[in-house]
Design a protein around this motif. Structure first.
Motif, mmCIF file in Angstrom:
data_model
loop_
_atom_site.group_PDB
_atom_site.id
_atom_site.type_symbol
_atom_site.label_atom_id
_atom_site.label_comp_id
_atom_site.label_asym_id
_atom_site.label_seq_id
_atom_site.Cartn_x
_atom_site.Cartn_y
_atom_site.Cartn_z
ATOM 1 N N TYR A 180 0.486 -1.382 0.441
ATOM 2 C CA TYR A 180 0.449 -0.250 0.333
ATOM 3 C C TYR A 180 0.737 1.154 0.266
ATOM 4 C CZ TYR A 180 -3.125 -3.837 1.119
ATOM 5 O OH TYR A 180 -3.617 -4.633 1.745
ATOM 6 N N GLY A 181 1.964 1.158 -0.860
ATOM 7 C CA GLY A 181 2.950 1.973 -0.837
ATOM 8 C C GLY A 181 4.102 2.423 0.585
ATOM 9 N N ALA A 182 5.171 2.805 0.038
ATOM 10 C CA ALA A 182 6.348 3.069 0.500
ATOM 11 C C ALA A 182 6.079 3.206 2.555
ATOM 12 C CB ALA A 182 7.261 3.183 0.506
ATOM 13 N N ASP A 216 -18.211 7.183 6.974
ATOM 14 C CA ASP A 216 -19.338 7.152 6.335
ATOM 15 C C ASP A 216 -19.599 5.462 5.913
ATOM 16 O OD1 ASP A 216 -17.539 6.579 4.796
ATOM 17 O OD2 ASP A 216 -17.826 7.972 3.066
ATOM 18 N N GLY A 217 -19.136 4.618 6.343
ATOM 19 C CA GLY A 217 -19.267 3.822 5.780
ATOM 20 C C GLY A 217 -20.394 2.979 6.698
ATOM 21 N N TYR A 218 -19.680 3.174 8.206
ATOM 22 C CA TYR A 218 -19.793 2.921 9.308
ATOM 23 C C TYR A 218 -21.866 3.457 9.710
ATOM 24 C CZ TYR A 218 -21.291 2.361 14.476
ATOM 25 O OH TYR A 218 -21.844 1.344 15.589
ATOM 26 N N PHE A 219 -21.733 4.563 9.182
ATOM 27 C CA PHE A 219 -23.502 4.803 9.166
ATOM 28 C C PHE A 219 -23.701 5.204 7.501
ATOM 29 C CE2 PHE A 219 -20.656 7.331 12.097
ATOM 30 C CZ PHE A 219 -22.673 6.712 13.478
ATOM 31 N N GLY A 220 -23.780 3.620 6.683
ATOM 32 C CA GLY A 220 -24.417 3.287 5.622
ATOM 33 C C GLY A 220 -24.673 4.768 4.484
ATOM 34 N N ARG A 221 -22.968 5.486 5.460
ATOM 35 C CA ARG A 221 -23.124 6.733 3.631
ATOM 36 C C ARG A 221 -24.359 7.639 3.748
ATOM 37 N NH1 ARG A 221 -19.624 3.045 1.121
ATOM 38 N NH2 ARG A 221 -17.459 3.716 1.758
ATOM 39 N N ALA A 222 -24.769 7.101 4.934
ATOM 40 C CA ALA A 222 -25.975 8.342 5.805
ATOM 41 C C ALA A 222 -26.695 9.603 4.900
ATOM 42 C CB ALA A 222 -26.937 8.254 6.562
ATOM 43 N N GLU A 223 -25.173 10.108 5.382
ATOM 44 C CA GLU A 223 -25.067 11.906 4.457
ATOM 45 C C GLU A 223 -24.074 12.132 3.662
ATOM 46 O OE1 GLU A 223 -25.874 13.895 6.581
ATOM 47 O OE2 GLU A 223 -27.036 12.986 8.297
ATOM 48 N N GLY A 224 -24.103 10.989 3.369
ATOM 49 C CA GLY A 224 -23.227 10.876 1.388
ATOM 50 C C GLY A 224 -22.013 10.805 2.085
ATOM 51 N N ALA A 225 -21.544 10.420 0.516
ATOM 52 C CA ALA A 225 -19.389 9.705 0.677
ATOM 53 C C ALA A 225 -19.056 10.888 1.049
ATOM 54 C CB ALA A 225 -19.136 8.813 -0.725
ATOM 55 N N LEU A 226 -17.821 10.694 1.648
ATOM 56 C CA LEU A 226 -16.366 11.830 1.856
ATOM 57 C C LEU A 226 -15.525 11.286 1.136
ATOM 58 C CD1 LEU A 226 -16.076 10.846 5.821
ATOM 59 C CD2 LEU A 226 -17.599 12.984 4.794
ATOM 60 N N GLY A 227 -14.834 11.828 0.229
ATOM 61 C CA GLY A 227 -14.025 12.239 -0.686
ATOM 62 C C GLY A 227 -12.548 11.247 -0.313
ATOM 63 N N TRP A 228 -11.884 11.260 -1.274
ATOM 64 C CA TRP A 228 -11.092 10.239 -0.818
ATOM 65 C C TRP A 228 -10.237 10.321 -2.298
ATOM 66 C CZ3 TRP A 228 -8.745 8.689 3.532
ATOM 67 C CH2 TRP A 228 -9.823 8.943 4.777
ATOM 68 N N ARG A 229 -9.026 10.569 -1.898
ATOM 69 C CA ARG A 229 -7.517 9.752 -2.834
ATOM 70 C C ARG A 229 -7.274 8.803 -3.063
ATOM 71 N NH1 ARG A 229 -2.787 12.673 -3.747
ATOM 72 N NH2 ARG A 229 -2.557 13.009 -2.284
ATOM 73 N N THR A 230 -7.049 8.245 -4.387
ATOM 74 C CA THR A 230 -6.232 6.511 -4.496
ATOM 75 C C THR A 230 -4.629 6.910 -5.619
ATOM 76 O OG1 THR A 230 -7.134 4.372 -3.971
ATOM 77 C CG2 THR A 230 -7.460 5.645 -5.956
ATOM 78 N N LEU A 231 -4.066 5.716 -4.746
ATOM 79 C CA LEU A 231 -2.616 5.971 -5.488
ATOM 80 C C LEU A 231 -3.087 3.810 -6.367
ATOM 81 C CD1 LEU A 231 -0.616 6.778 -2.972
ATOM 82 C CD2 LEU A 231 -1.733 7.948 -4.899
#
Ligand code: FAD
Ligand code: NA
Length: 374
Positions: free
Chosen positions: A52-54, A231-246
């Motif tokens: 998952y990255g150095a 957000d996953g714990y609450f089934g994304r009830a308030e919308g998804a939190l944004g992330w960057r991925t690699l």
């Protein structure tokens, strides 16, 4: 119960078992422990690679340093990063050696400061990330080292990114090119996985791999420390939190040394990856093969629904959602939220461990000590 076997969850589990004598069940969605610090041996070369990255361990926190040394010794590896810009190589983060090399002449710290200040004066009120960066380091260094790299990280023209993404840029007016300034740094002598497995190695700790907390239906029955996505714990009830991925593209190369160093950044926009990791250089003390090496090219992009969340984005919309999730989290009885995913914060390893030790000392230990005395 602890949801997530990363450094936060393992620290909580280890303390609960060893210090309080509690039985702890750790459930981990992936097929291995260690979270993003996990590493494995590439079978054809025997070289330890970081999936998952150095990951470089560094801290100035005495308490964290003493704690981690119970599980592993560390090598004397000191991280350094270089960058290729145009057809030249420079040390990173930008320091006096970078500045002198780029402008092609010897400068004292004072001369370099005065030159950069004059160049940075071009922008008074930055309206976007490009202007903000120019106001910090001046246009020439911005164009050489920051523009292309930032555009690749965000897949967006820096002129279309908000100025707030950066508040400062690391710049040193000395020849110090050590990447981390911390008092302690190094890599675990026997590798990350040995370290992480020793944390979980206690008769009172049971680790269940390949198990998603959400599918257990355990909430409400036992005290829980949850380190999965908030957000996953609450089934994304308030919308998804944004992330960057690699994305990491691993390759075994038919030579003993590919780039002569562990991490090479690529500043230019026309090179599609942001960095190349070469894992053998993290452990020069090991007896690795002389005719093969493992590299990983790193690419950066916005995370979609199925992607690994790596860096929180934190737009104003994310911040608003986060505030609502934090309210929900506070109201959740007998569940504590921790770690980088559970708090939607970037945490280095030493910060995740420090924060787990603090949660243990302030929230968990007092509660169970009371129970034991009652
Ligand atoms: P994680 O390691 O993410 O662990 C969380 C665990 O929870 C994961 O194993 C996940 O599978 C599991 N999980 C999630 N949801 C569920 C669920 N519903 N049920 C069960 N399990 C679940 N730090 C440094 O100090 N030095 C570095 O050089 C460094 N490099 C990094 C490079 C990258 C690319 C990234 C992204 C991070 C880096 N870090 C580095 C930070 C380091 O990875 C974190 O500090 C560390 O991962 C934090 O541990 P954690 O337990 O909070 O989270
Ligand atoms: Na890293």
């Amino acid at each position: 119960m602890v949801a997530g076997a990363g450094l936060f969850g393992l620290t909580v589990a280890e303390r609960c078992a060893r210090d309080l004598g509690l039985r702890v069940l750790v459930v981990e969605r992936r097929g291995h422990i260690g979270g993003n610090a996990y590493s494995e041996i590439e079978p054809s070369t025997g070289i330890e690679v970081h999936r998952y990255g150095a990951h470089l361990f560094h801290t100035s926190n005495e308490r964290v340093w003493n704690y981690v040394n119970r599980f592993t010794a560390f090598t004397d590896y000191r991280h350094r990063v270089f960058t290729i810009a145009g057809d030249r190589v420079y040390p990173m983060p930008i320091n006096l050696a970078t500045i002198c090399a780029y402008f092609g002449r010897a400068m004292s710290p004072g001369e370099a400061r005065a030159m950069i200040a004059a160049q940075a004066g071009e922008v008074a009120q930055p309206a976007n990330l490009e202007e903000k960066a120019i106001s910090l380091v001046g246009r020439p260094l911005y164009e050489a080292f920051i523009r292309g790299y930032t555009a690749k990280q965000w897949q967006t023209d820096p002129r279309d990114l908000p100025a707030e993404i950066i508040t400062r840029l690391p710049m040193r007016y000395t020849f110090d090119d050590r990447y981390f300034a911390d008092r302690y740094q190094g890599l675990p002598v026997d590798g990350y996985t040995a370290w992480l497995e020793r944390m979980a190695d206690h008769p009172l700790i049971e680790v269940r791999l390949g198990t998603d907390f959400a599918e257990l239906g355990a909430a409400g029955n036992v005290p829980v420390v949850y380190t999965g996505p908030l957000d996953g714990y609450f089934g994304r009830a308030e919308g998804a939190l944004g992330w960057r991925t690699l994305d990491f593209e691993f390759e075994v190369m038919p030579q003993g040394d590919f780039q002569g160093t562990s991490v090479m950044n690529y500043a230019d926009e026309h090179v599609p990856y942001t960095r190349v990791h070469e894992f053998r250089h993290f452990h020069p003390e090991r007896d690795y093969p002389g005719d093969r090496t493992v590299i990983a090219r790193e690419y950066s992009r916005f995370a979609g629904p199925g992607d690994e969340p790596y860096y929180p984005i934190g737009t104003p919309a994310d911040r608003a959602r986060l505030a609502r999730y934090r309210e929900l989290a506070r109201a959740e009885k007998d569940v504590l939220f921790g770690g980088r995913l559970g708090t939607y914060t970037y945490l280095d390893m030493h910060m995740a461990i420090a924060s787990a030790l603090a949660m243990y000392g302030n929230r968990i230990r007092p509660r169970f000590r009371r129970q034991a005395c009652a």
